[in-house]
Design a protein around this motif. Structure first.
Motif, PDB file in Angstrom:
ATOM      1  N   ILE A  46       0.851  -1.196   0.000  1.00  0.00           N
ATOM      2  CA  ILE A  46       0.000   0.000   0.000  1.00  0.00           C
ATOM      3  C   ILE A  46       0.885   1.244   0.000  1.00  0.00           C
ATOM      4  O   ILE A  46       1.769   1.381   0.845  1.00  0.00           O
ATOM      5  N   ASP A  50      -2.066   6.372  -0.441  1.00  0.00           N
ATOM      6  CA  ASP A  50      -3.337   5.664  -0.595  1.00  0.00           C
ATOM      7  C   ASP A  50      -4.039   5.590   0.767  1.00  0.00           C
ATOM      8  O   ASP A  50      -4.080   4.539   1.412  1.00  0.00           O
ATOM      9  N   SER A  53      -6.912   2.857   1.345  1.00  0.00           N
ATOM     10  CA  SER A  53      -6.495   1.488   1.644  1.00  0.00           C
ATOM     11  C   SER A  53      -5.906   1.383   3.049  1.00  0.00           C
ATOM     12  O   SER A  53      -6.141   0.395   3.762  1.00  0.00           O
ATOM     13  N   THR A  56      -8.766   1.311   5.440  1.00  0.00           N
ATOM     14  CA  THR A  56      -9.398  -0.004   5.418  1.00  0.00           C
ATOM     15  C   THR A  56      -8.580  -1.018   6.208  1.00  0.00           C
ATOM     16  O   THR A  56      -9.129  -1.833   6.957  1.00  0.00           O
ATOM     17  N   TYR A 143      -9.104  -6.323   4.763  1.00  0.00           N
ATOM     18  CA  TYR A 143      -7.883  -7.135   4.713  1.00  0.00           C
ATOM     19  C   TYR A 143      -8.026  -8.196   5.789  1.00  0.00           C
ATOM     20  O   TYR A 143      -7.974  -7.893   6.980  1.00  0.00           O
TER      21      TYR A 143
END
Length: 240
Positions: A46, A50, A53, A56, A143
């Motif tokens: 990642i 970002d 992401s 997340t 994830y």
């Protein structure tokens, strides 16, 4: 029962940044949540920009992180002569903090503008520190455990222990343990005991607030408070 991903953080030096004022970069005595998110993000590939992401990933194990501070072994066994018998002893060393000094140009002032003159920056590092992490993942996490497990076994970017100058000395992956809770999961992993810093409330644990929960509203690094529970080291029984 739940599956826990067990991660080992071992290296000659580590640095887990606390609140900083540019010229002073302290390190907490345990890995921060923001540092763990960054470490796993690097393994997953990642990019720092970002933020979606990274958010997340952070939410995937929200309030599911437990850290154990372990004692570092310098020799697994050291044999000494006692009369006509030989005795084997395990040797351990305690974690120490050191401060390094750097010259920094264009450091920010209180108003955010760069300083015209260079300043001396003090940076703290942990020496001879070792940690074991137990991570559980939320159901339907962006994830999940298997994806993160594969990433730490074959990382996209080189992982490091808080700062680039702090390389790992062994693979991150240790095991996946099915247990009633994180404390039980860590009790199955050598050295079996140590001081716990957990987002999950622990029996007899002492609550503490730490400002290391990353916010991802903008690309500027921002942090919020996080409650953790500290439980001191106990010499628990080592499994046969």
């Amino acid at each position: 029962m739940q599956d826990y991903l067990i991660i080992k953080l071992q290296g000659a030096m580590q640095a887990w940044g606390g609140h900083t004022y540019e010229d002073y970069r302290p390190s907490l005595i345990f890995p921060t949540r923001s540092g763990i998110v960054g470490l796993l993000g690097a393994c997953l590939g990642i990019e720092r920009e970002d933020i979606h992401s990274l958010k997340t990933l952070n939410e995937s194990f929200y309030q599911k992180l437990t850290v154990r501070a372990d004692k570092r072994k310098i020799d697994r066994r050291q044999t000494s002569q006692v009369g006509d018998r030989q005795r084997s002893e395990e040797k351990f060393v305690s974690m120490q903090k050191i401060t390094d000094f750097h010259t920094v140009q264009h450091a920010r002032k209180v108003d955010g503008k760069p300083r015209p003159e260079a300043i001396v920056s003090r940076r703290e590092y942990l020496c001879d520190a070792e940690f074991t992490l137990a991570l559980a993942f939320l159901e339907h996490a962006g994830y999940d455990l298997e994806r993160v497990k594969q990433a730490i076994q074959k990382p996209v970017y080189t992982p490091f222990l808080g700062r680039r100058s702090c390389p790992i000395q062994r693979p991150l992956y240790e095991a996946v343990v099915n247990a009633e809770n994180a404390q039980d999961a860590l009790s199955k992993i050598e050295p079996y005991h140590g001081t716990l810093y957990s987002e999950i409330e622990l029996d007899d644990g002492t609550p503490m607030m730490t400002r290391d929960h990353p916010l991802f509203a903008t690309k500027v690094r921002q942090f919020n408070n996080r409650k953790i529970y500290i439980l001191g080291s106990g010499e628990s029984h080592v499994p046969e």
